[in-house]
Enzyme design. Structure first.
Site, short mmCIF file in Angstrom:
data_model
loop_
_atom_site.label_atom_id
_atom_site.label_comp_id
_atom_site.label_asym_id
_atom_site.label_seq_id
_atom_site.Cartn_x
_atom_site.Cartn_y
_atom_site.Cartn_z
N ASP A 5 0.81 -1.22 0.00
CA ASP A 5 0.00 0.00 0.00
C ASP A 5 0.84 1.26 0.00
OD1 ASP A 5 -2.67 -0.73 -0.03
OD2 ASP A 5 -2.74 -1.16 2.11
C1 GLC Z 1 -0.79 2.44 5.73
C2 GLC Z 1 -0.05 1.25 6.25
C3 GLC Z 1 -0.37 0.03 5.47
C4 GLC Z 1 -1.85 -0.13 5.38
C5 GLC Z 1 -2.51 1.16 4.85
C6 GLC Z 1 -4.00 1.02 4.84
O1 GLC Z 1 -0.40 2.71 4.45
O2 GLC Z 1 1.34 1.43 6.22
O3 GLC Z 1 0.21 -1.11 6.09
O4 GLC Z 1 -2.14 -1.18 4.54
O5 GLC Z 1 -2.15 2.23 5.66
O6 GLC Z 1 -4.64 2.14 4.39
C1 GLC Z 2 -1.82 -3.92 5.23
C2 GLC Z 2 -3.02 -4.00 4.31
C3 GLC Z 2 -2.75 -4.87 3.11
C4 GLC Z 2 -1.47 -4.49 2.46
C5 GLC Z 2 -0.32 -4.47 3.45
C6 GLC Z 2 0.97 -3.98 2.85
O1 GLC Z 2 -1.65 -5.13 5.87
O2 GLC Z 2 -4.14 -4.49 5.00
O3 GLC Z 2 -3.81 -4.78 2.20
O4 GLC Z 2 -1.22 -5.41 1.44
O5 GLC Z 2 -0.65 -3.61 4.52
O6 GLC Z 2 0.95 -2.62 2.60
#
Ligand code: GLC
Ligand code: GLC
Length: 830
Positions: free
Chosen positions: A487
């Site tokens: 993300d």
């Molecule tokens: C932030 C976190 C990530 C998560 C995302 C959800 O980017 O670092 O882990 O998946 O928020 O919106």
């Molecule tokens: C969080 C989110 C997932 C994403 C991950 C890596 O765990 O839930 O959707 O893939 O962060 O950013």
């Protein structure tokens, strides 16, 4: 250092001191009614949706930590001394404190001033209520006179509104108290047809429903005025903050035990018969009263608890293993599948770290969660698949999240995460392999929930794959969009505005930035879809999906290979990300796991080389970090990844979710030792002895463990709701132990560490039971596995599906590794 221990026979973790580094929580409920409960009775409850139907209040990030819960207070009439058997919220000295977290229940108890008290909390299967069963025993030599106070604080349903809209909230709260049952009915007068209730099995000496009357002015939960004085105010909440508290007086002879039952529940009435009598403002209680009466009965409570235990035994019977590792056994046999059930039910919505207001069900998250859950309750997986597919868009793309209550895509976040749709193919493939229910492919499913837009589910999968193919970049690799699995790798975001969302902002057009990770995922998904098409008799489709996979494989080998590992991406300017050319972020873990997992580089040495690089650059005592070197600063062209200081989260922590991909990749190149080593590094049970460093619960996976660049390496955060749960279970059961469902049967192809002599397993699969014994023997020549089905040698490693109701026994014989203990075990010694 430990704070408790596993009790494997009881399937429990037993915490023996209340001041754990963080609240160590558990979940109650697995269908419609849920609660979080910490080891000191903190937490809250909700019906289906943690934001929109929250029953009780909890204060995230509060001081003291973990405030708001299912509290009880005892007050000794003679001394005036008061305490909570769960330690919080009074935090007065307790002896013999124990919290037993089990599967779907938690029991917390202690002793103080010669009075022992323990409360068992659970949700009866099929009900929308929770039971608290409290047993109080007088261990003094003299008679004891006690007051028992219960306490919950009601949430005014929408947890976000509840925490923000005070000009309204302070005037809407309403309750009723009838026959000792406290009903919370805020907004029932207008559009809600649901209410909460809090009941007690005993005759009441009093009650309170107005929080400030119970607590007293300027007091917190640690010393409520009513408890201090030994007397409730019989307060009725009008606005402000409705709470629920019963006061019961108990007299106990020496050695005597008294049992009290509390019920906290959720109930709905049909909208046209909300009130009794009609036209009044009084809740119609005719439907709820029998439920309350039933569960206030001690025998019913015991029976319901037994049903809960049986429910879990039944689910866990699907796979049971006995291996040389206690960490594998307890993780695979109960804690990991249990965590998978929780992630399946709640996605990333409600935990100690997820506030329950922000996120619904993630599309990629829920599809992956399903991989760890599908063998246990395939009917629920089927329903979930259809719900998820219905949030797909006509383009084949998908809403990133949907709300469980409405099942509609979340507009605030929208779509454009280009990995999202491909996960649906993996979920459906896993479901089909488990069940052989090809009929699901014909289910009509709408796009974006729009009536009239239905096509068979199969077409959703085609469009998912087509979505990638229609969005290829300059190197023939998939365009990344807003982000892929990571993300925080936001290559089109270019945000310089504080607070702007990295995930929804696209300041640059997305025509260039590409993802090697999505390419790997695509190869996997297209290959799965080809198999599905073939089974549907669609040979041409199968051929074209295979060809697409092969083209993508070639693109990865040509443009995604860096020389010693797979590159991660190309940025907006077409520069490589995750390459030896970069100064930071030279190697990322995701493609090193996903590409070999998809079969890329298996026959030309790339996969092995990439995995060597992982071991060399990313391995730490706490697991494999996500990238190296960590980014030391925020980089406009990479997005959120630089929000995190080095060693945390996506910026080079051990982002646990990715580790099982590498575990699987290692088994694909036949390296059982390294697969197991990587597996064990993040296994919560194997980390238990460093609980003071790890800090999160030792019975479940956390999303991340701080990496080697962090000041606190080994410190876990974001426990419970993580895709790690599903992938860890998949990696160990399907690839290390090697027992995996396939379309044609059950494959048994272990890839074990060399010092294991074998293991046994029982697997229920499509109605039949497989008793599996795996052993190494020096008599076996060659390096593959030989299967014996009911004693007869079998060609290959797939056991054809046996008739439902039958039991078959399978022996898997592996060659012993020279020089290991296993080499010494011979057939006759078994
Ligand atoms: C932030 C976190 C990530 C998560 C995302 C959800 O980017 O670092 O882990 O998946 O928020 O919106
Ligand atoms: C969080 C989110 C997932 C994403 C991950 C890596 O765990 O839930 O959707 O893939 O962060 O950013």
């Amino acid at each position: 250092m430990r704070y408790g221990h596993f009790d494997d026979a009881a399937r429990e973790y037993v915490i023996v001191r209340p001041d754990t580094p963080l609240p160590w929580i558990n979940y109650l409920g697995s269908e419609d009614y849920f609660g979080l409960i910490s080891n000191t009775a903190g937490g809250y409850s909700f019906y289906r949706d943690a934001r929109l139907r929250r029953l009780t209040r909890y204060r995230y990030n509060s001081v003291p930590y973990d405030a708001g819960g299912r509290y009880l207070y005892l007050r000794d009439a003679a001394s005036g001394e008061l305490w909570s058997p769960s330690w919080q919220p009074t935090r007065t000295g307790v002896e013999d404190y124990r919290c037993r977290h089990g599967l779907g229940y938690t029991a917390i108890g202690s002793r103080q001033a010669g009075i022992a008290a323990e409360t068992l909390y659970f949700v009866p299967p099929g009900e929308t209520l929770e039971i608290w069963r409290t047993r109080i025993t007088n261990r003094r030599g003299t008679r004891a006179r006690l007051s028992v106070f219960s306490a919950v604080e009601f949430c005014l349903w929408d947890a976000w509104e509840d925490a923000t809209n005070f000009q309204r909230n302070f005037s809407t709260g309403e309750v009723e108290v009838v026959d000792g049952v406290i009903y919370h009915k805020t907004e029932y007068r207008e559009r809600r047809n649901h209410f909460a209730y809090f009941a007690c099995s005993e005759q009441l000496a009093g009650f309170d429903t107005q929080r400030d009357a119970f607590l007293g002015p300027y007091r917190g939960w640690e010393r409520p005025l009513a408890v201090e004085q030994g007397q409730s105010g019989d307060s009725i909440a009008h606005g402000w903050a409705p709470c629920g508290s019963h006061h019961v007086e108990v007299e106990l002879e020496p050695g005597e035990t008294r049992e009290l039952v509390y019920l906290l529940g959720y109930s709905e009435n049909p909208t046209d018969s909300k009130f009794d009598p009609p036209g009044s403002q009084t809740i119609d209680k005719r439907r709820v009263r029998p439920v309350i009466e039933r569960y206030l009965d001690a025998a019913e409570v015991e029976a319901a608890f037994q049903r809960l235990r049986d429910h879990w035994s039944e689910i866990l019977d699907v796979l049971h293993v006995e291996t040389p590792s206690e960490h594998v056994d307890r993780t695979v046999n109960f804690w990991n599948p249990y965590q998978c059930m929780v992630t399946f039910a709640l996605s990333r919505s409600a935990s100690s770290f997820e506030s329950g207001v922000g996120r619904g069900m993630g599309f990629r998250d829920s599809n992956q969660d399903l991989l760890g859950f599908v063998h246990m309750v395939p009917e629920r997986a089927r329903e979930r698949i259809l719900d998820l597919a219905a949030t797909q868009l006509p383009s084949g793309g998908a809403y990133h999240q949907y709300q469980p209550l409405t099942k509609r895509g979340n507009d605030a976040i929208g779509a454009g995460f280009n990995d999202d749709p491909l996960w649906l193919v993996l979920a459906v493939a896993a479901y089909l392999k488990e069940t052989a229910d090809l009929g699901i492919l014909d289910e009509p499913v709408a796009y974006d929930g729009a009536p009239g837009s239905e096509t068979p589910l199969y077409e959703h999968l085609q469009r998912a794959v087509g979505y990638t193919l229609e969005r290829l970049g300059p190197h023939g690799l998939p365009l990344i969009g807003r982000a892929d699995w990571n993300d925080c790798l936001n290559l089109n975001c270019f945000s310089e505005t504080p607070g702007e969302s990295f995930q929804t902002t696209e300041n640059r057009s997305g025509e260039v930035a590409e993802s090697v990770f999505i390419a790997g995922l695509f190869v996997l998904a297209a290959t799965e879809l080809a198999e599905i098409a073939a089974r549907r008799g669609l040979g041409d489709d199968a051929k074209s999906f295979r060809a697409a996979a092969a083209r993508m494989d070639a693109a990865v080998c040509e443009h995604g290979w860096d020389g010693d590992w797979f590159r991660r991406a190309y940025d907006h300017f077409g520069n490589p990300v995750g390459s030896a050319q970069n100064d930071e972020g030279r190697i990322f873990i995701e493609p090193q796991g996903m590409c070999p997992l998809a079969g890329i580089g298996l026959d030309d040495g790339k996969a092995e080389r990439a995995l060597e690089s992982v071991a060399e650059h990313l391995s730490t005592p706490h697991g494999l970090v996500l990238l190296q070197p960590a980014f030391s600063a925020y980089r406009l062209e990479l997005g959120e990844i630089g929000s995190y200081p080095p060693g945390y989260k996506e910026n080079a922590s051990v982002f646990c979710h990715t580790n099982p991909w590498v575990v699987i990749a290692e088994t694909r190149v036949g390296n059982g030792n390294r697969a197991f080593e990587h597996y064990l590094r993040i296994n919560p049970s194997a980390r238990e002895e460093q609980s003071d460093v790890h800090r999160c619960e030792p019975y479940v996976y956390a999303q991340m463990i701080a990496g080697k660049d962090a000041p606190t390496p080994g410190e876990a955060k974001n426990s419970w709701l993580t895709g790690t749960a599903a992938w860890a279970l998949v990696s160990v059961t399907q690839w290390i132990l090697g027992i995996r469902a396939e379309h044609d049967g059950l494959r048994i192809e272990p890839c074990l560490p060399s010092d294991w002599t074998g293991f046994t397993a029982t697997r229920r699969f499509r109605g039949a039971t497989y008793r599996i014994a795996v052993r190494r023997t020096s008599e076996r020549r060659g390096d593959g596995v030989q299967l014996l089905l009911d004693g007869r040698p079998l060609d290959g490693t797939v056991v054809p599906a046996a008739a439902a109701g039958t039991t078959v026994s399978v022996e898997a014989v592996l060659p012993a590794m020279p020089g290991t203990a296993a080499e010494l075990v011979t057939v006759s010694e078994r």
